[in-house]
Scaffold this motif. Structure first.
Motif, PDB file in Angstrom:
ATOM      1  N   TYR A  19      11.520   6.393  -5.623  1.00 23.45           N
ATOM      2  CA  TYR A  19      12.648   6.331  -4.453  1.00 23.45           C
ATOM      3  C   TYR A  19      12.425   4.933  -3.598  1.00 23.45           C
ATOM      4  O   TYR A  19      11.379   4.750  -3.269  1.00 23.45           O
ATOM      5  CB  TYR A  19      12.608   7.683  -3.535  1.00 23.45           C
ATOM      6  CG  TYR A  19      13.559   7.789  -2.118  1.00 23.45           C
ATOM      7  CD1 TYR A  19      14.844   7.986  -2.357  1.00 23.45           C
ATOM      8  CD2 TYR A  19      12.956   7.371  -1.014  1.00 23.45           C
ATOM      9  CE1 TYR A  19      15.762   8.138  -1.240  1.00 23.45           C
ATOM     10  CE2 TYR A  19      13.858   7.525   0.012  1.00 23.45           C
ATOM     11  CZ  TYR A  19      15.170   8.078  -0.041  1.00 23.45           C
ATOM     12  OH  TYR A  19      15.961   8.155   0.900  1.00 23.45           O
TER      13      TYR A  19
ATOM     14  N   VAL B 176      18.530  14.181 -13.464  1.00 26.60           N
ATOM     15  CA  VAL B 176      19.602  13.003 -13.509  1.00 26.60           C
ATOM     16  C   VAL B 176      21.060  13.734 -13.591  1.00 26.60           C
ATOM     17  O   VAL B 176      21.170  14.396 -14.672  1.00 26.60           O
ATOM     18  CB  VAL B 176      19.456  11.869 -14.268  1.00 26.60           C
ATOM     19  CG1 VAL B 176      19.366  12.123 -15.885  1.00 26.60           C
ATOM     20  CG2 VAL B 176      20.303  10.725 -13.777  1.00 26.60           C
TER      21      VAL B 176
ATOM     22  N   PRO C  20       8.372  11.726 -16.849  1.00 27.75           N
ATOM     23  CA  PRO C  20       8.398  12.654 -15.397  1.00 27.75           C
ATOM     24  C   PRO C  20       7.435  13.821 -15.221  1.00 27.75           C
ATOM     25  O   PRO C  20       6.928  14.054 -14.350  1.00 27.75           O
ATOM     26  CB  PRO C  20       9.751  12.846 -15.107  1.00 27.75           C
ATOM     27  CG  PRO C  20      10.474  11.983 -15.960  1.00 27.75           C
ATOM     28  CD  PRO C  20       9.799  11.879 -17.313  1.00 27.75           C
TER      29      PRO C  20
ATOM     30  N   TRP D 225      14.509   7.999 -12.949  1.00 28.27           N
ATOM     31  CA  TRP D 225      13.047   8.059 -12.653  1.00 28.27           C
ATOM     32  C   TRP D 225      12.961   9.225 -11.821  1.00 28.27           C
ATOM     33  O   TRP D 225      12.716   9.018 -10.557  1.00 28.27           O
ATOM     34  CB  TRP D 225      12.901   6.549 -12.015  1.00 28.27           C
ATOM     35  CG  TRP D 225      12.836   5.502 -12.964  1.00 28.27           C
ATOM     36  CD1 TRP D 225      12.912   5.580 -14.209  1.00 28.27           C
ATOM     37  CD2 TRP D 225      12.248   4.128 -12.362  1.00 28.27           C
ATOM     38  NE1 TRP D 225      12.752   4.221 -14.690  1.00 28.27           N
ATOM     39  CE2 TRP D 225      12.419   3.305 -13.758  1.00 28.27           C
ATOM     40  CE3 TRP D 225      11.892   3.535 -11.194  1.00 28.27           C
ATOM     41  CZ2 TRP D 225      12.085   2.048 -13.865  1.00 28.27           C
ATOM     42  CZ3 TRP D 225      11.730   2.176 -11.476  1.00 28.27           C
ATOM     43  CH2 TRP D 225      11.540   1.343 -12.641  1.00 28.27           C
ATOM     44  N   ALA D 226      13.082  10.365 -12.202  1.00 27.05           N
ATOM     45  CA  ALA D 226      12.939  11.619 -11.666  1.00 27.05           C
ATOM     46  C   ALA D 226      13.099  12.601 -12.587  1.00 27.05           C
ATOM     47  O   ALA D 226      13.111  12.716 -13.809  1.00 27.05           O
ATOM     48  CB  ALA D 226      14.332  11.503 -10.888  1.00 27.05           C
TER      49      ALA D 226
ATOM     50  N   VAL E  84      17.613   5.860  -6.446  1.00 28.96           N
ATOM     51  CA  VAL E  84      16.479   6.309  -7.214  1.00 28.96           C
ATOM     52  C   VAL E  84      17.004   5.395  -8.527  1.00 28.96           C
ATOM     53  O   VAL E  84      17.924   5.450  -9.205  1.00 28.96           O
ATOM     54  CB  VAL E  84      16.642   7.809  -7.704  1.00 28.96           C
ATOM     55  CG1 VAL E  84      15.689   8.168  -9.030  1.00 28.96           C
ATOM     56  CG2 VAL E  84      16.043   8.507  -6.464  1.00 28.96           C
TER      57      VAL E  84
ATOM     58  N   ALA F   8      10.983  12.113  -7.400  1.00 31.35           N
ATOM     59  CA  ALA F   8      11.726  11.034  -7.763  1.00 31.35           C
ATOM     60  C   ALA F   8      11.041   9.446  -7.321  1.00 31.35           C
ATOM     61  O   ALA F   8      10.484   9.678  -6.373  1.00 31.35           O
ATOM     62  CB  ALA F   8      13.118  11.027  -7.535  1.00 31.35           C
TER      63      ALA F   8
END
Length: 344
Positions: A5, A122, A344, A118-119, A57, A3
């Motif tokens: 972070y 979620v 991702p 952004w991982a 995140v 992610a």
């Protein structure tokens, strides 16, 4: 999961390995297929949104597949391809009950109230209210922006301003959400004039339906409205501010015809000084738009499936998760034309 972070606002994020999330009783975990890089994410990283708690995140618009679901979820199953409005309702208040989850006082927002998209994975809470099923054959490029930019513009133009066939709409700011507003206004039968300081963004606006464009880079703030009216020979019935600046918001208000409707999409970092006397004298309507409830998505998804709306045509860049931190910092200097997709 991997992610993007950060532990402090406005410090360069890192790519971290974090524990996989688990589904809350009323929610789901989604394997993220694609997500977007949006100006709202920059606001979250900059500390402009008091719902964001550190560490964090970002990421709030996405498409993916349900990987896990909580014990109370009734209407969904593992393996379904979905998106979600960036504003999720609680499901029990009067606003959710009336179909207006986008203004729920107890709303949740991935990338703001909790870790975002952004991982690799979620969480979406209150899944029975807040998920939208998507066809398997809909490209990720057409799907990811439905969670924020296209839904926000669609609700603002169709449900809030009630744009009518043949009306003139002026869009101020032609980033991703502004270009989506151009495309949606044309799909609703409106005429469009687009305003920006970037010729490439204006070229995209013209490609996707704007009949006229105004580059306001060299114009004094009090001259922009006049330039818009001169470009098409009339004052717009509807204006959209999609950037989040005081000058562009006031220019939009100054350009409106009597009884005009202004739609404010751009998030303002500081309280603005508005053209209130003009709002009063010309009986203008100042309308906010804050996403769209999941229940209202079928009409939007149908337009995309039919080809009447093609969000994928606004995707000008595709990047990996590893490229996101540098791209976020780059937004301090402005936004690239079109939309950026993250895989991702």
């Amino acid at each position: 999961m991997r992610a993007v972070y950060f532990e402090k606002f406005r410090t360069e994020p890192i790519i971290a390995k974090l524990p996989d999330p688990s589904a809350p009783a009323d929610g789901v975990v989604i394997d993220v297929e694609a997500t977007g890089l949006c100006r709202s994410d920059w606001h979250a990283w900059s500390g402009h949104d008091d719902t964001v708690q550190l560490p964090h995140v970002p990421g709030h618009e996405l498409v993916g597949t349900i990987a896990d679901l909580g014990s109370d979820v009734e209407n969904w199953h593992v393996g379904q391809r979905v998106t979600t409005p960036f504003v999720g309702g609680c499901g029990s208040c009067e606003w959710c009950s009336s179909g207006n989850a986008q203004v729920c006082p107890d709303q949740t927002q991935p990338g703001f109230t909790h870790f975002g998209s952004w991982a690799d994975k979620v969480v979406v809470r209150h899944a029975d209210l807040n998920l939208v099923e998507l066809p398997e054959d809909l490209p990720a490029e057409a799907a990811f922006s439905l969670g924020c930019r296209f839904a926000t513009s669609f609700r603002g133009l169709k449900h809030r301003a009630k744009v009518r066939d043949g009306e003139l709409v002026a869009v101020f700011g032609c980033g991703g959400v502004g270009l989506s507003a151009v495309m949606i206004a044309r799909a609703l039968g409106a005429r469009v004039v687009a305003v920006d300081i970037n010729d490439d963004a204006l070229d995209l606006a013209q490609q996707h339906g704007a009949e006229a464009t105004v580059n306001s880079r060299e114009l004094a703030p009090d001259r922009v409205a006049t330039a818009v009216i001169d470009a098409v020979g009339e004052a717009p019935a509807v204006t959209v501010e999609a950037l989040g600046l005081q000058d562009t918001m006031n220019a939009a208000l100054r350009s409106l015809a009597p009884l005009g409707r202004h739609v404010q999409i751009g998030l303002l970092a500081e309280p603005p000084v508005t053209a209130v006397p003009r709002i009063i004298a010309l009986e203008l309507s100042f309308l906010g738009t804050h996403g769209m409830a999941a229940a209202d998505y079928p009409e939007l998804v149908d337009l995309v499936r039919s080809g009447a709306l093609r969000p994928q045509d606004l995707v000008t860049r595709s990047i990996s998760l590893d490229e996101v931190p540098a791209s976020l910092l780059e937004m301090d200097s402005g936004t690239r034309p079109g939309m950026t997709l993250i895989r991702p």
